[in-house]
Scaffold this motif. Structure first.
Motif, PDB file in Angstrom:
ATOM      1  N   GLY A 160      32.095  50.634  36.558  1.00 34.29           N
ATOM      2  CA  GLY A 160      32.849  51.562  37.383  1.00 34.29           C
ATOM      3  C   GLY A 160      32.606  51.357  38.860  1.00 34.29           C
ATOM      4  N   ILE A 161      32.897  52.380  39.630  1.00 36.67           N
ATOM      5  CA  ILE A 161      32.866  52.248  41.084  1.00 36.67           C
ATOM      6  C   ILE A 161      31.456  52.053  41.620  1.00 36.67           C
ATOM      7  CG2 ILE A 161      32.713  54.746  41.513  1.00 36.67           C
ATOM      8  CD1 ILE A 161      34.622  54.244  43.915  1.00 36.67           C
ATOM      9  N   ILE A 162      30.437  52.651  40.969  1.00 35.79           N
ATOM     10  CA  ILE A 162      29.062  52.524  41.466  1.00 35.79           C
ATOM     11  C   ILE A 162      28.574  51.086  41.343  1.00 35.79           C
ATOM     12  CG2 ILE A 162      26.657  53.197  41.081  1.00 35.79           C
ATOM     13  CD1 ILE A 162      27.641  55.951  40.278  1.00 35.79           C
ATOM     14  N   GLY A 163      28.654  50.530  40.144  1.00 33.34           N
ATOM     15  CA  GLY A 163      28.204  49.153  39.948  1.00 33.34           C
ATOM     16  C   GLY A 163      29.071  48.152  40.670  1.00 33.34           C
TER      17      GLY A 163
ATOM     18  N   MET B 268      26.134  30.106  39.157  1.00 34.94           N
ATOM     19  CA  MET B 268      25.009  30.611  39.946  1.00 34.94           C
ATOM     20  C   MET B 268      25.096  32.129  40.162  1.00 34.94           C
ATOM     21  SD  MET B 268      24.244  27.623  42.761  1.00 34.94           S
ATOM     22  CE  MET B 268      22.844  28.538  43.414  1.00 34.94           C
ATOM     23  N   ILE B 269      26.145  32.756  39.631  1.00 31.31           N
ATOM     24  CA  ILE B 269      26.238  34.210  39.607  1.00 31.31           C
ATOM     25  C   ILE B 269      26.136  34.630  38.142  1.00 31.31           C
ATOM     26  CG2 ILE B 269      27.700  36.215  40.065  1.00 31.31           C
ATOM     27  CD1 ILE B 269      28.944  34.757  42.371  1.00 31.31           C
ATOM     28  N   PRO B 270      25.236  35.571  37.818  1.00 29.75           N
ATOM     29  CA  PRO B 270      25.086  35.988  36.416  1.00 29.75           C
ATOM     30  C   PRO B 270      26.397  36.438  35.800  1.00 29.75           C
ATOM     31  CG  PRO B 270      23.364  36.947  37.799  1.00 29.75           C
ATOM     32  CD  PRO B 270      24.334  36.286  38.723  1.00 29.75           C
ATOM     33  N   GLN B 271      26.584  36.086  34.541  1.00 29.87           N
ATOM     34  CA  GLN B 271      27.847  36.407  33.869  1.00 29.87           C
ATOM     35  C   GLN B 271      28.108  37.906  33.828  1.00 29.87           C
ATOM     36  OE1 GLN B 271      30.245  34.218  32.863  1.00 29.87           O
ATOM     37  NE2 GLN B 271      31.438  36.092  32.573  1.00 29.87           N
ATOM     38  N   VAL B 272      27.027  38.684  33.672  1.00 30.24           N
ATOM     39  CA  VAL B 272      27.209  40.136  33.620  1.00 30.24           C
ATOM     40  C   VAL B 272      27.745  40.658  34.956  1.00 30.24           C
ATOM     41  CG1 VAL B 272      24.813  40.617  34.319  1.00 30.24           C
ATOM     42  CG2 VAL B 272      26.103  42.347  33.043  1.00 30.24           C
ATOM     43  N   ALA B 273      27.335  40.007  36.065  1.00 31.26           N
ATOM     44  CA  ALA B 273      27.832  40.399  37.387  1.00 31.26           C
ATOM     45  C   ALA B 273      29.295  39.988  37.553  1.00 31.26           C
ATOM     46  CB  ALA B 273      26.975  39.772  38.482  1.00 31.26           C
ATOM     47  N   ILE B 274      29.632  38.781  37.085  1.00 28.96           N
ATOM     48  CA  ILE B 274      31.017  38.301  37.164  1.00 28.96           C
ATOM     49  C   ILE B 274      31.951  39.222  36.377  1.00 28.96           C
ATOM     50  CG2 ILE B 274      32.582  36.416  36.553  1.00 28.96           C
ATOM     51  CD1 ILE B 274      30.196  34.510  36.922  1.00 28.96           C
ATOM     52  N   THR B 275      31.518  39.585  35.173  1.00 28.70           N
ATOM     53  CA  THR B 275      32.321  40.471  34.327  1.00 28.70           C
ATOM     54  C   THR B 275      32.501  41.832  34.984  1.00 28.70           C
ATOM     55  OG1 THR B 275      31.495  39.351  32.351  1.00 28.70           O
ATOM     56  CG2 THR B 275      32.493  41.529  32.051  1.00 28.70           C
ATOM     57  N   SER B 276      31.416  42.342  35.552  1.00 25.95           N
ATOM     58  CA  SER B 276      31.477  43.653  36.202  1.00 25.95           C
ATOM     59  C   SER B 276      32.424  43.644  37.404  1.00 25.95           C
ATOM     60  CB  SER B 276      30.076  44.078  36.653  1.00 25.95           C
ATOM     61  OG  SER B 276      30.108  45.332  37.281  1.00 25.95           O
ATOM     62  N   ILE B 277      32.334  42.583  38.214  1.00 23.69           N
ATOM     63  CA  ILE B 277      33.207  42.477  39.396  1.00 23.69           C
ATOM     64  C   ILE B 277      34.664  42.330  38.973  1.00 23.69           C
ATOM     65  CG2 ILE B 277      33.837  40.984  41.340  1.00 23.69           C
ATOM     66  CD1 ILE B 277      30.836  40.399  41.687  1.00 23.69           C
TER      67      ILE B 277
ATOM     68  N   PHE C 147      35.971  45.600  37.623  1.00 24.31           N
ATOM     69  CA  PHE C 147      36.146  46.569  38.705  1.00 24.31           C
ATOM     70  C   PHE C 147      37.403  46.267  39.530  1.00 24.31           C
ATOM     71  CE2 PHE C 147      35.466  47.650  43.202  1.00 24.31           C
ATOM     72  CZ  PHE C 147      35.412  49.035  43.089  1.00 24.31           C
ATOM     73  N   MET C 148      37.595  44.988  39.883  1.00 26.09           N
ATOM     74  CA  MET C 148      38.747  44.616  40.706  1.00 26.09           C
ATOM     75  C   MET C 148      40.064  44.905  39.983  1.00 26.09           C
ATOM     76  SD  MET C 148      37.807  43.499  43.695  1.00 26.09           S
ATOM     77  CE  MET C 148      39.224  42.584  44.284  1.00 26.09           C
ATOM     78  N   LYS C 149      40.086  44.690  38.674  1.00 28.92           N
ATOM     79  CA  LYS C 149      41.332  44.883  37.925  1.00 28.92           C
ATOM     80  C   LYS C 149      41.581  46.347  37.582  1.00 28.92           C
ATOM     81  CE  LYS C 149      41.032  40.242  35.973  1.00 28.92           C
ATOM     82  NZ  LYS C 149      40.656  39.431  34.794  1.00 28.92           N
ATOM     83  N   GLN C 150      40.538  47.060  37.185  1.00 22.67           N
ATOM     84  CA  GLN C 150      40.731  48.433  36.718  1.00 22.67           C
ATOM     85  C   GLN C 150      40.802  49.438  37.865  1.00 22.67           C
ATOM     86  OE1 GLN C 150      37.769  49.357  33.753  1.00 22.67           O
ATOM     87  NE2 GLN C 150      38.654  47.961  32.244  1.00 22.67           N
TER      88      GLN C 150
ATOM     89  N   ALA D 277      37.057  37.036  41.276  1.00 23.54           N
ATOM     90  CA  ALA D 277      37.997  37.403  40.212  1.00 23.54           C
ATOM     91  C   ALA D 277      39.368  36.748  40.308  1.00 23.54           C
ATOM     92  CB  ALA D 277      38.170  38.932  40.197  1.00 23.54           C
ATOM     93  N   MET D 278      39.748  36.232  41.495  1.00 17.92           N
ATOM     94  CA  MET D 278      41.124  35.776  41.675  1.00 17.92           C
ATOM     95  C   MET D 278      41.262  34.383  42.272  1.00 17.92           C
ATOM     96  SD  MET D 278      42.668  39.296  43.306  1.00 17.92           S
ATOM     97  CE  MET D 278      42.315  40.892  42.580  1.00 17.92           C
ATOM     98  N   THR D 279      40.156  33.663  42.493  1.00 18.68           N
ATOM     99  CA  THR D 279      40.239  32.354  43.150  1.00 18.68           C
ATOM    100  C   THR D 279      39.463  31.304  42.351  1.00 18.68           C
ATOM    101  OG1 THR D 279      40.236  33.557  45.254  1.00 18.68           O
ATOM    102  CG2 THR D 279      39.995  31.172  45.372  1.00 18.68           C
ATOM    103  N   PRO D 280      40.080  30.693  41.347  1.00 20.20           N
ATOM    104  CA  PRO D 280      39.386  29.680  40.547  1.00 20.20           C
ATOM    105  C   PRO D 280      39.096  28.410  41.360  1.00 20.20           C
ATOM    106  CG  PRO D 280      41.648  30.002  39.762  1.00 20.20           C
ATOM    107  CD  PRO D 280      41.437  30.965  40.856  1.00 20.20           C
ATOM    108  N   TRP D 281      37.830  28.019  41.407  1.00 23.85           N
ATOM    109  CA  TRP D 281      37.406  26.883  42.217  1.00 23.85           C
ATOM    110  C   TRP D 281      38.039  25.576  41.756  1.00 23.85           C
ATOM    111  CZ3 TRP D 281      35.227  26.166  46.759  1.00 23.85           C
ATOM    112  CH2 TRP D 281      34.702  24.902  47.052  1.00 23.85           C
TER     113      TRP D 281
END
Length: 449
Positions: A53-56, A100-109, A112-115, A348-352
């Motif tokens: 959510g918004i906090i994380g 180099m960014i943890p998957q749990v952080a990527i998923t959370s971001i 959050f950006m989509k929802q 979330a929106m810019t695939p390298w």
């Protein structure tokens, strides 16, 4: 006693270093707060219980976003050409690619950006905040004039980009429909996606395949515009006669110009009022929600409805003074959230991989750079001829080659002209819709479906 005298300066030096370190700011965040955020986030991510959510989401975006922006602001040369934006947007994209960014952080971001629709929250606040706090007479004149450099720049960019593609052996059809038009389509969700859907229906090909082929052109075009916008900001600092420092219009009416200048001075002196701030926020959100309803009825995108609505209300003088005063505070607040937003866009929106694919094809790269550069250069000269500030006119039209709303934010942040967001939205969205519609219609005629 002599040893004590020698050790005291060392102790003071160490204390001074620690004090300076703890008082150092990463963008706007003091180091003490940043380290506390980092510790709490590390503990939760390490246990796989990242808050959602918004906090994380906001905490993660701030942790990565502000440090990337700080790096971009300190790298020689890069900091002068939009380094803050480049590092906050494209470095995270690379870090995701190399894990180099943890998957749990990527998923959370990503969640959050989509929802949360954070991007449109940002755009709503920027557009309403900047328009409501703008001088009314200057606003009316600027909107009427900005379409001329936009149209001229688009025509020149299409022609020159296609000619260069032909000269390089790519072919006019491939260059025009799959390189030039995607750059000028108004972004990803609003441009490249509907464009690829239209192409797919006409060519009877997989939409995902077409989308993957045009997406890199959109992203590299946006990156080119970001770098040029940063360069325009430097040019404006060295040659003040070319810039209005955020004002699009040079007016021959001295009274209007004087009123706009006095208005700008007054806005800086307005104290922060939480009630006015909240009221203008509710006003902005309501405009966007009303835009969603109109979108469901006639298919006009909600941000465009919101933009038209607030411009009309401002132009006819229906914006109350307390909304205008709160609008400036809202604008100043939302600008501080730019690095976290760009971080979310990068993750979330810019695939390298898509960016790398274009960089490894020099012919495509040449066409993209020439298309964007000609678009911006034309806007400079046409804008100047129309008594507009050429730096601002160029930046507004540069947004036409960006990644939609995300590109608008990145380009104007690189140029330090976020107050131009209302004009950028017109440039991106209306210009994009027209180009996508014309390109699909032209392809249908050529293919014969």
């Amino acid at each position: 006693m002599s040893n004590l005298k020698i050790e005291q300066p060392e102790l003071l030096s160490k204390t001074s270093f620690v004090s300076k370190f703890l008082n150092f700011k990463i963008n706007i965040v003091p180091m003490k707060i940043y380290l506390f955020m980092l510790l709490c986030m590390f503990l939760t991510i390490n246990r796989g219980i990242q808050p959602s959510g918004i906090i994380g989401g906001i905490t993660l975006l701030a942790l990565y976003g502000y440090v990337c922006a700080e790096l971009g602001n300190r790298i020689p040369f890069l900091k002068y050409v939009g380094g803050t934006v480049i590092m906050a947007t494209f470095l995270p994209s690379y870090l995701v690619y190399v894990h180099m960014i943890p998957q749990v952080a990527i998923t959370s971001i990503g969640t959050f950006m989509k929802q949360s629709n954070f991007l449109y929250f940002f755009i709503a606040c920027i557009v309403v905040g900047s328009i409501c706090s703008m001088n009314r007479q200057v606003l009316i004149k600027a909107f009427l004039k900005m379409f001329v450099p936009l149209i001229a720049g688009t025509i020149v960019a299409m022609a020159l980009g296609t000619v260069i593609g032909v000269l390089l052996g790519i072919g006019w059809y491939q260059t025009f429909f799959f390189i030039v038009i995607p750059i000028l389509a108004g972004g990803v969700g609003e441009g490249a996606l509907p464009l690829s859907m239209g192409y797919s229906s006409i060519l009877a090909q997989e939409q995902n395949t077409i989308f993957a082929s045009v997406l890199p052109c959109v992203m590299i075009g946006s990156l080119t515009a970001i770098i040029i916008s940063g360069g325009l900001n430097i040019l404006g600092e060295k040659h003040p006669e070319f810039t209005g420092h955020g004002n699009l219009l040079k007016t021959g009416d001295d009274e209007i110009l004087k009123a706009a200048t006095e208005s700008a001075k007054t806005k800086k002196e307005i104290p922060f009022d939480i009630e006015k701030f909240l009221n203008v926020s509710f006003f902005a959100f309501s405009l966007y929600i009303g835009g969603m309803w109109i979108d469901s009825v006639i298919g006009l995108p909600a941000p465009i409805v919101m933009l038209i609505g607030v411009v009309v209300l401002k132009a006819v003088g229906l914006i109350p003074p307390y909304i205008e005063e709160g609008a400036h505070a809202l604008f100043r607040f939302i600008v501080l959230l730019t690095p976290p937003l760009l971080l979310g866009v990068g993750v979330a929106m810019t695939p390298w991989k898509n960016l790398v694919d274009v960089f490894t094809n020099p012919l495509y790269l040449i066409v993209i750079v020439c298309t964007v550069a000609s678009l911006i250069a034309t806007a400079w000269f046409v804008g100047k001829a129309m008594n507009m500030n050429p730096v601002e006119a160029s930046m507004v039209v540069a947004c036409h080659s960006g990644q939609g709303s995300t590109g608008d934010v990145a380009i104007l942040t690189a140029g330090k002209r976020l107050e131009l967001m209302p004009f950028a939205q017109v440039s991106t969205r209306i210009g994009g819709v027209v180009n996508v519609t014309l390109a699909i219609a032209l392809m249908r005629i050529l293919v014969g479906n």
